[in-house]
Design a protein around this motif. Structure first.
Motif, PDB file in Angstrom:
ATOM      1  N   LEU A 135      -1.068  -4.013  12.303  1.00 38.61           N
ATOM      2  CA  LEU A 135       0.360  -3.622  12.278  1.00 38.61           C
ATOM      3  C   LEU A 135       0.705  -3.542  10.773  1.00 38.61           C
ATOM      4  CD1 LEU A 135       1.987  -6.045  14.904  1.00 38.61           C
ATOM      5  CD2 LEU A 135       1.776  -3.463  15.045  1.00 38.61           C
ATOM      6  N   VAL A 136       0.251  -4.761  10.087  1.00 38.31           N
ATOM      7  CA  VAL A 136       0.798  -4.735   8.433  1.00 38.31           C
ATOM      8  C   VAL A 136       0.131  -3.575   7.978  1.00 38.31           C
ATOM      9  CG1 VAL A 136       0.128  -5.806   6.384  1.00 38.31           C
ATOM     10  CG2 VAL A 136       1.015  -7.150   8.526  1.00 38.31           C
ATOM     11  N   ASN A 137      -1.247  -2.902   8.224  1.00 39.27           N
ATOM     12  CA  ASN A 137      -1.629  -1.520   7.574  1.00 39.27           C
ATOM     13  C   ASN A 137      -0.594  -0.461   7.941  1.00 39.27           C
ATOM     14  OD1 ASN A 137      -3.411  -2.845   5.925  1.00 39.27           O
ATOM     15  ND2 ASN A 137      -5.291  -2.628   7.520  1.00 39.27           N
ATOM     16  N   GLU A 138      -0.438  -0.445   9.138  1.00 42.88           N
ATOM     17  CA  GLU A 138       0.589   0.751   9.613  1.00 42.88           C
ATOM     18  C   GLU A 138       2.105   0.543   8.921  1.00 42.88           C
ATOM     19  OE1 GLU A 138       1.063   0.222  14.221  1.00 42.88           O
ATOM     20  OE2 GLU A 138      -1.152   0.693  14.134  1.00 42.88           O
ATOM     21  N   ALA A 139       2.306  -0.707   8.906  1.00 39.20           N
ATOM     22  CA  ALA A 139       3.760  -0.803   8.086  1.00 39.20           C
ATOM     23  C   ALA A 139       3.942  -0.536   6.573  1.00 39.20           C
ATOM     24  CB  ALA A 139       4.295  -2.257   8.254  1.00 39.20           C
ATOM     25  N   GLY A 144       4.341   4.506   2.592  1.00 34.50           N
ATOM     26  CA  GLY A 144       3.335   5.262   1.568  1.00 34.50           C
ATOM     27  C   GLY A 144       2.615   4.393   0.569  1.00 34.50           C
ATOM     28  N   LYS A 145       2.282   3.161   1.065  1.00 36.19           N
ATOM     29  CA  LYS A 145       1.482   2.120   0.216  1.00 36.19           C
ATOM     30  C   LYS A 145      -0.016   2.108   0.821  1.00 36.19           C
ATOM     31  CE  LYS A 145       5.375  -0.410  -0.635  1.00 36.19           C
ATOM     32  NZ  LYS A 145       5.974  -1.937  -0.280  1.00 36.19           N
ATOM     33  N   PRO A 146      -0.989   1.778   0.211  1.00 38.58           N
ATOM     34  CA  PRO A 146      -2.205   1.570   0.530  1.00 38.58           C
ATOM     35  C   PRO A 146      -2.578   0.274   1.766  1.00 38.58           C
ATOM     36  CG  PRO A 146      -2.314   0.819  -1.596  1.00 38.58           C
ATOM     37  CD  PRO A 146      -0.935   1.214  -1.177  1.00 38.58           C
ATOM     38  N   ALA A 147      -3.328   0.645   2.675  1.00 40.77           N
ATOM     39  CA  ALA A 147      -3.656  -0.569   3.711  1.00 40.77           C
ATOM     40  C   ALA A 147      -4.171  -1.804   2.805  1.00 40.77           C
ATOM     41  CB  ALA A 147      -4.756  -0.016   4.575  1.00 40.77           C
ATOM     42  N   ASP A 148      -4.043  -2.899   3.353  1.00 41.46           N
ATOM     43  CA  ASP A 148      -4.245  -3.982   2.569  1.00 41.46           C
ATOM     44  C   ASP A 148      -4.704  -5.266   3.257  1.00 41.46           C
ATOM     45  OD1 ASP A 148      -4.336  -6.360   0.835  1.00 41.46           O
ATOM     46  OD2 ASP A 148      -2.514  -6.026  -0.148  1.00 41.46           O
TER      47      ASP A 148
END
Length: 188
Positions: A135-139, A144-148
């Motif tokens: 969910l956080v990576n999708e958000a 427009g931010k990289p997955a984290d």
């Protein structure tokens, strides 16, 4: 006159007792007495108290997932879905009189003395962690931010900490505060 099947009565009784008074403090005889079933009925469905404990955890995970999905159904963005996890936690804790997480409670009692129960607890918490990471990576990607993965783990740990603190404080402020922190993290 009993209207539900013996297995269902056993599970309903075990669920209530394991959660309210603890797994170790709940004996098979108490479950049988309160469920109004014979010992043979119990062992027809469960080979041991440990197996009953496993089923309790599995049903708890299923109920949690179904309830959370119902809360998320109208949420469009992943950020809203992350936030609603904390809203649902706040609601559940109030409904359950701040008794905490069934998995954490069971872990505190059983620890690693039961490989089967420990494995079920570990698997559940791993699924929750993966869910938050997703969910956080999708958000983040939607902004427009990289997955984290670190951010996903941080928010998962905020969630788990909120569970414990909500139980300790017998108040929902930890869940609300963790939600606020989560939204701030997602905005950065």
């Amino acid at each position: 006159m009993q209207t539900s099947a013996p297995k269902q009565r056993i599970m309903e009784t075990a669920t209530r007792l394991f959660y309210r008074q603890g797994y170790n403090n709940t004996g098979i005889n108490q479950i049988l007495d309160e469920a109004k079933v014979a010992k043979a009925s119990l062992y027809q469905h469960f080979t041991s108290k440990e197996e009953l404990g496993l089923e309790y955890l599995r049903e708890s995970a299923e109920q949690w997932a179904v309830g959370l999905e119902q809360w998320m159904v109208k949420k469009k963005s992943a950020a809203q879905k992350v936030a609603v996890c904390f809203d649902y936690l706040e609601y559940v804790m109030q409904q359950q009189d701040f008794m905490g997480c069934r998995f954490i409670n069971m872990m505190a009692e059983v620890g690693e003395s039961s490989d089967m129960i420990y494995s079920e607890i570990f698997a559940h918490k791993t699924r929750v962690r993966s869910y938050f990471r997703k969910l956080v990576n999708e958000a983040l990607l939607a902004k427009g931010k990289p997955a984290d993965e670190l951010m996903g783990d941080a928010i998962y740990l905020l969630f788990e900490g909120a569970i414990v603190e909500t139980k300790i404080c017998r108040n929902t402020w930890p869940a609300r505060r963790a939600r606020e922190m989560t939204l701030q993290l997602l905005e950065r």
